[in-house]
Structures are given as C-alpha cells and as structure tokens.
Design a protein around this motif. Sequence first.
Motif, PDB file in Angstrom:
ATOM      1  N   ALA A  31       0.422  -6.416  -5.741  1.00 47.75           N
ATOM      2  CA  ALA A  31       0.214  -4.995  -6.041  1.00 47.75           C
ATOM      3  C   ALA A  31      -1.177  -4.794  -6.640  1.00 47.75           C
ATOM      4  CB  ALA A  31       1.298  -4.494  -6.992  1.00 47.75           C
ATOM      5  N   ALA A  36      -1.941  -1.385  -4.858  1.00 47.23           N
ATOM      6  CA  ALA A  36      -0.771  -0.582  -4.461  1.00 47.23           C
ATOM      7  C   ALA A  36      -0.414   0.477  -5.498  1.00 47.23           C
ATOM      8  CB  ALA A  36       0.426  -1.499  -4.193  1.00 47.23           C
ATOM      9  N   GLN A 151       0.252  -2.314   1.744  1.00 46.92           N
ATOM     10  CA  GLN A 151       0.522  -1.624   0.479  1.00 46.92           C
ATOM     11  C   GLN A 151       1.941  -1.064   0.462  1.00 46.92           C
ATOM     12  OE1 GLN A 151      -2.422  -1.565   2.000  1.00 46.92           O
ATOM     13  NE2 GLN A 151      -3.944  -2.013   0.419  1.00 46.92           N
ATOM     14  N   ILE A 154       4.544  -3.775  -0.394  1.00 42.75           N
ATOM     15  CA  ILE A 154       4.609  -4.108  -1.822  1.00 42.75           C
ATOM     16  C   ILE A 154       5.342  -3.007  -2.594  1.00 42.75           C
ATOM     17  CG2 ILE A 154       3.189  -4.489  -3.878  1.00 42.75           C
ATOM     18  CD1 ILE A 154       3.301  -6.835  -1.851  1.00 42.75           C
ATOM     19  N   LYS A 155       5.034  -1.754  -2.272  1.00 40.75           N
ATOM     20  CA  LYS A 155       5.734  -0.640  -2.933  1.00 40.75           C
ATOM     21  C   LYS A 155       7.239  -0.721  -2.647  1.00 40.75           C
ATOM     22  CE  LYS A 155       1.951   2.766  -2.818  1.00 40.75           C
ATOM     23  NZ  LYS A 155       2.049   3.491  -4.091  1.00 40.75           N
TER      24      LYS A 155
END
Length: 492
Positions: A31, A36, A151, A154-155
Amino acid sequence: MRKITILATVGILVFASALGAQQRNAIQAAADALGAGKIKTLQFTGSGANFSVGQNYTPNEPWPRVPVKNYTALMNYDTGSMRVELLREMGPAMPRGGGAPFFGEQRQIQVVSGNYAWNVPVTAPNAPAGQPAAAPDAQLERMLALWATPQGFIKAAMMNNATTRNAGGGTEASFTVGGKYKMTGTINAQGQVQKVTTWINHPIVGDMPVETTYTAYKDFGGVMFPSHIVQTQDGYPSLDLTISAVTVNPEANITVPDNVRTFNPPAVTVESKKMADGVYYLTGGTHHSLAVEMRDHIVVVDVPNNEARASAVLAKAKELIPNKPIRYVVTSHHHWDHLGGIRTAMDEGATIVTHQSNKAFLERVAKTPHTIVPDRLASSKKAVKIQTVADKGVLTDGNRTIELHLLKGYEHTGDMLVVYLPKEKLLGEPDAFTPPPQAGTPLVRTAVPYAKALYDNIQRLKLDVQTIVPFHGNRTSDVAELSKAATTSSSN
Ligand SMILES: [Zn+2]
C-alpha cells in the motif's frame, strides 16, 4: 515433559503470528509502495492489443489479436466505478479466427458503477446515454477488473480481510469479493503486485481463470505503476498493454444513465418459421438455430449464447415437434457465442455432432467445474456423447437427409460445418454470410472473404441451394445475393 510440550507449542504460535504479521505487513508495505492510501481515482493510458476471447481458429490456438491504438482506463476506487475506452484498429483483413468483422477504427466504451454495467454507444450521435451490457455477469466481471489493478488489489485485500502466505520470496494474498469471487495475487519484496488471478463464470468453460500479470514497474510522476500488463482468459492472452501515462486522482464522476438504471432485461424468446415440412428456423435472439424433424427424433443445429437461450431453443423444438426426443445437437463450430448452450444439450442427453477437431475440447467442456454459477450439467453430471465429422457427415432416418459439410479455405474458423438439406435445398450457416438488413447493401470489406469462401464451397460441393438460412441477421437469402456480396465490398 508436559511442560516442555506446552512451551514448544507456544513457541510455534509466537513464530506463526510473527509470520502472519510480517505477511500482513506485506500488504501495508505494498500500500505504501504503490501509494494506495492516497489514491482515490486513477487513470492509465496505453496501447497494444486485445484479443477475441472464444474465437480462436481451432480450440488449441490463441485468441485472435486485434490492435489497440489507445486504451484508457479511468477508475474511482471510492465509488467502485470504472470506465474503459478502447480505440481498436483493423487493416484490410481480419486476423485468422473469429470476431465481428470491422475495418478501420472502432471505439468501444465499457463502464461499470456499483450494480450497473453498460456500454456507451459511440457510432450514433443521438443514441441513448448507455446500453446495458448484454452479458448478465458483466457488472461483476468489470468490477473484478477494477479490483485486479495493482492499487485496487491492495485496497480490496485490506477491505476484504485477505489471508496471506509466503510464496516464492514474496507474499500471496487471497480474499473473496461479493461473497462469491475469489481473488488471489502475489506481491514481491518491493511491494509490487505481480500477478492477480480471479475466476469468472462462463457457460462453456465454467469457473474461468482470468490472470493479469504486471511487470516493468516505473515511476509515473510519483506513482509506481507497471508499464506492461498482460491478461489471459482460459489460458490465452486477452489483453496486452504497454502503459504510457498514469494520472493520480483525476476527476472521475461516473454516473449511471437513467435508461441503464431502469433497464429490465427482456425475457428470452424463441420465434419460429417453418422453412419446409418439419424444418424450423428458430430466431428471436442474436443467434439462430434450426430444428429438424426426423422419423422418431429431433435434430437441433446450434444451441447458442448460454443455458437460458439453449433451454428455450430446445423447449421450442420439442413444442414444434411434439413427442420426439432431441437425439442429436449439431454444433456448427466451436466459437463460444454459438456454443454457449452446449452443456445444456449434453444434459438433455443428446449426442453432440461436431467436427473432429473439437472432440477433445468438448470432452473438457463436459467436465469443467461450474461452482460459481452451477448449471444443469453440473448437477446431472451426465456422460457426454460425441459423434465426430471429418469433411462430410450425414444424419438420416431413411427418408430425410441432413448433410454436414466442412468449409475449406475459411479463415473465420477451421471447423465450420454448414448444414445442407438436399431435398429442401436449404443451407444453414453461421458467420460466413450474414445478409445485410437492407438487400443490396455491400458487406464491410473484411467480411467479403468469408462470403467468398462460402460461395466457393457451395460450387466445389455442387450443392443445389435455393435458400440460405443464416444464423445471424433478420432474413434469409439465396446464392445470387451471396455471389454478389462475395465480389463487392463497401468502402469501409
Ligand atoms: Zn464464429
């Protein structure tokens, strides 16, 4: 002794939780590395190719490649929406294999937001703001594409309480989206997402893997992003992009048009037209079929799209030809749009008649796991019966004869069986020639070689054809029109 055991167990627990923390930290590290936390919206632009999934020349070849001049994806992670615009370009000939023929530039805009997925019409200036996506699962597929971006992954891993484990010097994170769709991805020691795999439902191949690989990370003006993206579907490349620009936190207000919000999908309907005694043309959708009455059974040609369409086609055949079983289902060729109901035909107990080059593929299809959206065959687990055809096949009851002929020199697919009824002088064919809605309108130039191949094969086989029954379009045709279409093309 007992004390030592307890101590040892505690030691293992401490070690395991330290490892867990380390792997969870890998998600936090990713992140941080990918920014992120501070990225709410993101746009990336690139070029390369997309590929016509399900349209290969034979079942063992890659999907046909279509050049993409520009690919722009705009994502809003906060609102769960994504807009993808592709500018595709086709030269004078389509690649070997299928896909709708076009020439020159073609723009496609695909959008998802929350529970809605739609395509923006780009050819008609006064067209409504959006057309709901034809595939019922498009919303989920496109949403998964949003969460498969580095991204986004990861979120999503953080939001969905990903489990992690060590994998080859990096970390593998897994979680489930929407309670149904599994996602798994690998993160390297630099905190870069390297590969994301997810599985989507497909009526033919079942739980189909979609695998996206990210390489050559670069600093795009303050954000780390891969400069090369390759996606595969069912094992063959479906997208291959070289990224040229990335913008962090651009404006991304993606709103759902009213006509998409209020859209109710129409019921599946099958219309029928009697072409001759016991011969029915089944239309009413995008892909047509034939039902033929034999002495003590029914032959159906093509069960397209998906189980809903196939069930409706088989039901219509039995309604038109009562009290006879559907003993044979002929599949014209292996392209997925025409083959979508094949597992329904297998469940029906019909023998599948196909070109010999498809045997191994159909045997695989009969066994593919369908756990995301179970179908009829997934519960009945019926054994598949396949009858293969080489250059020519004949189905007969002693009175009526159905001939199946392999098209030669046909670049759209290597296994096309056209259906010829000699007594009725009827020829059923998909894709080779779709008569334009208005007679006399020339075909797009990339479709002309297909019409020519059909015409040449009719001459070579000396078939006496009175009526051409196409499996697309809104009308039947004849050899005179085919002959003209095979030699003239439009300027586009
Ligand atoms: Zn096709």
